[in-house]
Every structure is written in C-alpha cells, then in structure tokens.
Motif scaffolding. Structure first.
Motif, PDB file in Angstrom:
ATOM      1  N   PRO A 232       0.830  -1.212   0.000  1.00  8.67           N
ATOM      2  CA  PRO A 232       0.000   0.000   0.000  1.00  8.67           C
ATOM      3  C   PRO A 232       0.859   1.254   0.000  1.00  8.67           C
ATOM      4  O   PRO A 232       1.917   1.311   0.633  1.00  8.67           O
ATOM      5  N   ALA A 233       0.395   2.259  -0.712  1.00  5.18           N
ATOM      6  CA  ALA A 233       1.144   3.508  -0.800  1.00  5.18           C
ATOM      7  C   ALA A 233       1.106   4.251   0.526  1.00  5.18           C
ATOM      8  O   ALA A 233       0.114   4.214   1.259  1.00  5.18           O
ATOM      9  N   LYS A 234       2.209   4.915   0.852  1.00  4.44           N
ATOM     10  CA  LYS A 234       2.279   5.746   2.049  1.00  4.44           C
ATOM     11  C   LYS A 234       1.855   7.166   1.706  1.00  4.44           C
ATOM     12  O   LYS A 234       2.133   7.667   0.625  1.00  4.44           O
ATOM     13  N   THR A 235       1.162   7.788   2.637  1.00  6.83           N
ATOM     14  CA  THR A 235       0.742   9.175   2.439  1.00  6.83           C
ATOM     15  C   THR A 235       1.875  10.098   2.831  1.00  6.83           C
ATOM     16  O   THR A 235       2.334  10.096   3.984  1.00  6.83           O
ATOM     17  N   GLU A 236       2.364  10.873   1.902  1.00  8.91           N
ATOM     18  CA  GLU A 236       3.437  11.817   2.144  1.00  8.91           C
ATOM     19  C   GLU A 236       3.070  13.151   1.500  1.00  8.91           C
ATOM     20  O   GLU A 236       2.388  13.188   0.470  1.00  8.91           O
ATOM     21  N   TYR A 237       3.510  14.217   2.112  1.00 10.77           N
ATOM     22  CA  TYR A 237       3.255  15.536   1.572  1.00 10.77           C
ATOM     23  C   TYR A 237       4.513  16.022   0.850  1.00 10.77           C
ATOM     24  O   TYR A 237       5.569  16.193   1.457  1.00 10.77           O
ATOM     25  N   VAL A 238       4.375  16.166  -0.454  1.00  7.13           N
ATOM     26  CA  VAL A 238       5.516  16.582  -1.261  1.00  7.13           C
ATOM     27  C   VAL A 238       5.072  17.698  -2.192  1.00  7.13           C
ATOM     28  O   VAL A 238       3.892  17.868  -2.494  1.00  7.13           O
ATOM     29  N   THR A 239       6.034  18.464  -2.640  1.00 10.04           N
ATOM     30  CA  THR A 239       5.772  19.484  -3.651  1.00 10.04           C
ATOM     31  C   THR A 239       6.084  18.900  -5.011  1.00 10.04           C
ATOM     32  O   THR A 239       7.204  18.487  -5.284  1.00 10.04           O
ATOM     33  N   LYS A 240       5.073  18.816  -5.863  1.00 12.35           N
ATOM     34  CA  LYS A 240       5.243  18.214  -7.170  1.00 12.35           C
ATOM     35  C   LYS A 240       5.665  19.270  -8.178  1.00 12.35           C
ATOM     36  O   LYS A 240       4.961  20.239  -8.403  1.00 12.35           O
ATOM     37  N   GLN A 241       6.825  19.057  -8.756  1.00 16.43           N
ATOM     38  CA  GLN A 241       7.298  19.938  -9.810  1.00 16.43           C
ATOM     39  C   GLN A 241       6.693  19.522 -11.141  1.00 16.43           C
ATOM     40  O   GLN A 241       6.507  18.346 -11.408  1.00 16.43           O
ATOM     41  N   ALA A 242       6.373  20.507 -11.963  1.00 12.67           N
ATOM     42  CA  ALA A 242       5.873  20.204 -13.297  1.00 12.67           C
ATOM     43  C   ALA A 242       6.953  19.481 -14.095  1.00 12.67           C
ATOM     44  O   ALA A 242       8.131  19.825 -14.026  1.00 12.67           O
ATOM     45  N   SER A 243       6.536  18.448 -14.837  1.00 12.31           N
ATOM     46  CA  SER A 243       7.484  17.739 -15.680  1.00 12.31           C
ATOM     47  C   SER A 243       7.752  18.548 -16.940  1.00 12.31           C
ATOM     48  O   SER A 243       7.019  19.483 -17.274  1.00 12.31           O
ATOM     49  N   LEU A 244       8.807  18.165 -17.652  1.00 12.46           N
ATOM     50  CA  LEU A 244       9.113  18.831 -18.912  1.00 12.46           C
ATOM     51  C   LEU A 244       7.963  18.654 -19.899  1.00 12.46           C
ATOM     52  O   LEU A 244       7.643  19.565 -20.672  1.00 12.46           O
ATOM     53  N   GLU A 245       7.314  17.489 -19.860  1.00 14.97           N
ATOM     54  CA  GLU A 245       6.171  17.273 -20.752  1.00 14.97           C
ATOM     55  C   GLU A 245       5.030  18.218 -20.408  1.00 14.97           C
ATOM     56  O   GLU A 245       4.370  18.766 -21.293  1.00 14.97           O
ATOM     57  N   ASP A 246       4.799  18.439 -19.096  1.00 12.82           N
ATOM     58  CA  ASP A 246       3.764  19.394 -18.687  1.00 12.82           C
ATOM     59  C   ASP A 246       4.066  20.786 -19.220  1.00 12.82           C
ATOM     60  O   ASP A 246       3.174  21.479 -19.726  1.00 12.82           O
ATOM     61  N   VAL A 247       5.321  21.199 -19.105  1.00 10.51           N
ATOM     62  CA  VAL A 247       5.714  22.525 -19.563  1.00 10.51           C
ATOM     63  C   VAL A 247       5.560  22.631 -21.072  1.00 10.51           C
ATOM     64  O   VAL A 247       5.009  23.619 -21.597  1.00 10.51           O
ATOM     65  N   PHE A 248       6.014  21.598 -21.786  1.00 12.23           N
ATOM     66  CA  PHE A 248       5.951  21.616 -23.253  1.00 12.23           C
ATOM     67  C   PHE A 248       4.509  21.745 -23.735  1.00 12.23           C
ATOM     68  O   PHE A 248       4.189  22.578 -24.586  1.00 12.23           O
ATOM     69  N   LEU A 249       3.618  20.932 -23.176  1.00  9.49           N
ATOM     70  CA  LEU A 249       2.229  20.964 -23.615  1.00  9.49           C
ATOM     71  C   LEU A 249       1.532  22.262 -23.216  1.00  9.49           C
ATOM     72  O   LEU A 249       0.670  22.758 -23.939  1.00  9.49           O
ATOM     73  N   ALA A 250       1.921  22.833 -22.073  1.00 12.93           N
ATOM     74  CA  ALA A 250       1.330  24.099 -21.666  1.00 12.93           C
ATOM     75  C   ALA A 250       1.744  25.234 -22.597  1.00 12.93           C
ATOM     76  O   ALA A 250       0.953  26.141 -22.883  1.00 12.93           O
ATOM     77  N   LEU A 251       2.972  25.156 -23.100  1.00  8.70           N
ATOM     78  CA  LEU A 251       3.475  26.217 -23.972  1.00  8.70           C
ATOM     79  C   LEU A 251       2.944  26.102 -25.394  1.00  8.70           C
ATOM     80  O   LEU A 251       2.572  27.099 -26.009  1.00  8.70           O
ATOM     81  N   VAL A 252       2.904  24.890 -25.927  1.00  9.97           N
ATOM     82  CA  VAL A 252       2.500  24.727 -27.329  1.00  9.97           C
ATOM     83  C   VAL A 252       1.012  24.472 -27.478  1.00  9.97           C
ATOM     84  O   VAL A 252       0.462  24.602 -28.573  1.00  9.97           O
ATOM     85  N   GLY A 253       0.346  24.089 -26.377  1.00  8.65           N
ATOM     86  CA  GLY A 253      -1.082  23.821 -26.460  1.00  8.65           C
ATOM     87  C   GLY A 253      -1.341  22.366 -26.757  1.00  8.65           C
ATOM     88  O   GLY A 253      -0.751  21.791 -27.657  1.00  8.65           O
ATOM     89  N   ASP A 254      -2.219  21.761 -25.971  1.00  8.82           N
ATOM     90  CA  ASP A 254      -2.552  20.347 -26.142  1.00  8.82           C
ATOM     91  C   ASP A 254      -3.991  20.265 -26.591  1.00  8.82           C
ATOM     92  O   ASP A 254      -4.894  20.022 -25.811  1.00  8.82           O
ATOM     93  N   THR A 255      -4.224  20.476 -27.861  1.00  8.16           N
ATOM     94  CA  THR A 255      -5.583  20.529 -28.378  1.00  8.16           C
ATOM     95  C   THR A 255      -6.080  19.183 -28.847  1.00  8.16           C
ATOM     96  O   THR A 255      -7.266  18.984 -29.020  1.00  8.16           O
ATOM     97  N   GLY A 256      -5.159  18.246 -29.123  1.00  9.49           N
ATOM     98  CA  GLY A 256      -5.564  16.950 -29.641  1.00  9.49           C
ATOM     99  C   GLY A 256      -5.996  16.980 -31.080  1.00  9.49           C
ATOM    100  O   GLY A 256      -6.560  16.046 -31.607  1.00  9.49           O
ATOM    101  N   ARG A 257      -5.726  18.093 -31.768  1.00  4.64           N
ATOM    102  CA  ARG A 257      -6.083  18.190 -33.171  1.00  4.64           C
ATOM    103  C   ARG A 257      -5.053  19.037 -33.882  1.00  4.64           C
ATOM    104  O   ARG A 257      -4.255  19.737 -33.257  1.00  4.64           O
ATOM    105  N   THR A 258      -5.093  19.016 -35.195  1.00  2.00           N
ATOM    106  CA  THR A 258      -4.178  19.788 -36.010  1.00  2.00           C
ATOM    107  C   THR A 258      -4.772  21.160 -36.285  1.00  2.00           C
ATOM    108  O   THR A 258      -5.949  21.265 -36.649  1.00  2.00           O
TER     109      THR A 258
END
Length: 267
Positions: A232-258
């Motif tokens: 079972p997973a342990k409950t821990e409080y951590v600060t989650k940093q955005a991944s490079l993929e999160d940053v990339f999609l936020a900048l270019v837009g993740d519309t799912g279409r052309t």
C-alpha cells in the motif's frame, strides 16, 4: 475506460511459442482480449511483442500453441483472420508523394469500397485531417502521419486492429493526438491490441495490461489489479514539480487536433 464488453473474447491466445534458430522468443503466451476493449502488451525491446503481433496477424507461423482472432483460428483460417483485422506497424505505410486524401482513396479502391472519395472524406473528418487532406503526406507531422496511417487501416471497418508501437518516436503532443484516436476506436466498438514499451501509454489507454517478459506474460490485469501487487502507498506531503512534458504541452497547447490553415497563418 469502458467495461461493457461481450463475453466472447475477440482475441484468444493459448500457449503460443516461437523460436528463431536457437533463440526462443515466445515461451508459451496466454491471454484473452475482450471485444471492444484496449489491451496493452507491455514489454521492453526484444521482449517478443512484434513477433506475437505478426503471429496474430498471420504474417508468421507459431511453433506451438493456438490463437484465434474474431473467432477464426490464426493457423487454419488465415484468410478469414485477415478480413477481420487491420495492422499498423511501427513504421507508417503512408505514401509521401500522395496527398492525405489520395492515400485514403487508394486504400478504399484496393479494398473495393463503394464511393472511395466519400470514404476518404469520412476518414479525414474522423481523424481531424480534413484541412490537411489536400496536402502531400510528406509534409505531415509525425502525429498527423500516424493518424493518417490508422485511418487507412480502418477502411473496411475491421473488428480488430493491431497497433505495434503506435507512438514510437513521436513528440508529446503527437502522442496525445494518437492516444485520442485510439480511445475513439475503442469507443466505436473496435478491439485494439497495442504493443508499447511506454508505461504511461499503457496506463493511459488500456482496459487491461499484459506484461511480456522473457517470452511469457508474467502479469495480466487492469491497472488497479496490477497496482495491488505492490505494498500500500504511504501518504506523504511533497511538492510536485511540473514535468518537462507538462511545460511543453502548456506552452505549445494540447488541443488533440491539427490547427487549421487559418489558425497557422494567424500565429
């Protein structure tokens, strides 16, 4: 994920073995795939994923075991199997000289479909490629090419589609486009078996996941069932940093279409 599947499996694999000279690639593979579901065959390079897909699509004979697709035996009814399936390999089968629409029309004619032009237009719309339909496929992005490849595979309305490493080499945005297309296939009732070495791809798409290792399925289940194999997973409080993929999609837009031609010109 959808769970209302029919009782009879669309794909049934029992004891499949395959060797190449002294190298035993598959050592007795067993699994079923419910109709209308997405099954991910997860494994590292060399695990035997492509070999198994080639056997199920009748391109390669197994040394032992049996397999059935859409109720047809792969070994004794290969023609029936081929009529009921489609296969999209690791490398797209798109003709770069032709336009996207011309690629689709060509396949529709080869499969003796009535009104090939209408079939092509329908597939362009289904995969958000209408605005790019008159462009040469050689100018398409990786995600667009893969979507066109899948669209070509679906002409003839196969009940089962095999996707061998469908997002290999694609950037994050293109991967999301392909993921959206795969979900749409299953939502329309198509049974999807995809091979992948990407953990997140299997996690995002699959109703069930089979882990292929050293020629056998060592685990097969839903994501929840597989997660229960760990403590079972342990409950821990951590600060989650955005991944490079999160940053990339936020900048270019993740519309799912052309983007349309007008949208591209406005940028």
């Amino acid at each position: 994920m959808r769970t209302n599947h029919t009782l009879d499996p669309a794909i049934r694999v029992e004891g499949i073995e395959k060797s190449f000279r002294d190298l035993q690639v598959l050592r007795g593979v067993d699994f079923d795939v419910s109709a209308g579901s997405i099954f991910a065959l997860l494994g590292s390079n060399g695990a035997g994923k492509t070999t198994l897909v080639r056997i199920l699509s009748t391109l390669l004979a197994a040394d032992a075991g049996t397999a059935a697709v859409s109720g047809f035996d792969v070994g004794t009814q290969p023609a029936d199997v081929r009529r009921s399936i489609s296969l999209t390999g690791q490398f797209t089968a798109v003709d770069d000289v032709l336009t996207g629409r011309e690629n689709l029309v060509l396949i529709a004619k080869l499969r003796h479909r009535k009104n090939p032009g209408a079939v092509a237009d329908e597939m362009l719309a289904r995969f958000a490629l209408t605005d790019s339909g008159t462009r040469r496929a050689g100018t398409y992005s990786g995600g667009m090419r893969r979507r066109l490849d899948i669209a070509m595979s679906l002409i003839g309305e196969p009940g089962v589609i095999f996707l061998d490493e469908p997002t290999a080499g694609l950037d994050p945005q293109a991967r999301n486009e392909v993921w959206h297309a795969v979900r749409e296939l299953a939502a329309a009732g198509t049974t999807v078996l995809l091979t992948t070495q990407y953990l997140d791809e299997a996690e995002q798409l699959a109703d069930r996941i089979g882990i292929l290792h050293q020629g056998v399925i060592i685990r097969n289940g839903t994501l929840s069932e597989l997660q229960q194999l760990l403590p079972p997973a342990k409950t821990e409080y951590v600060t989650k940093q955005a991944s490079l993929e999160d940053v990339f999609l936020a900048l270019v837009g993740d519309t799912g279409r052309t983007p349309t031609a007008e949208e591209r010109e406005s940028r």
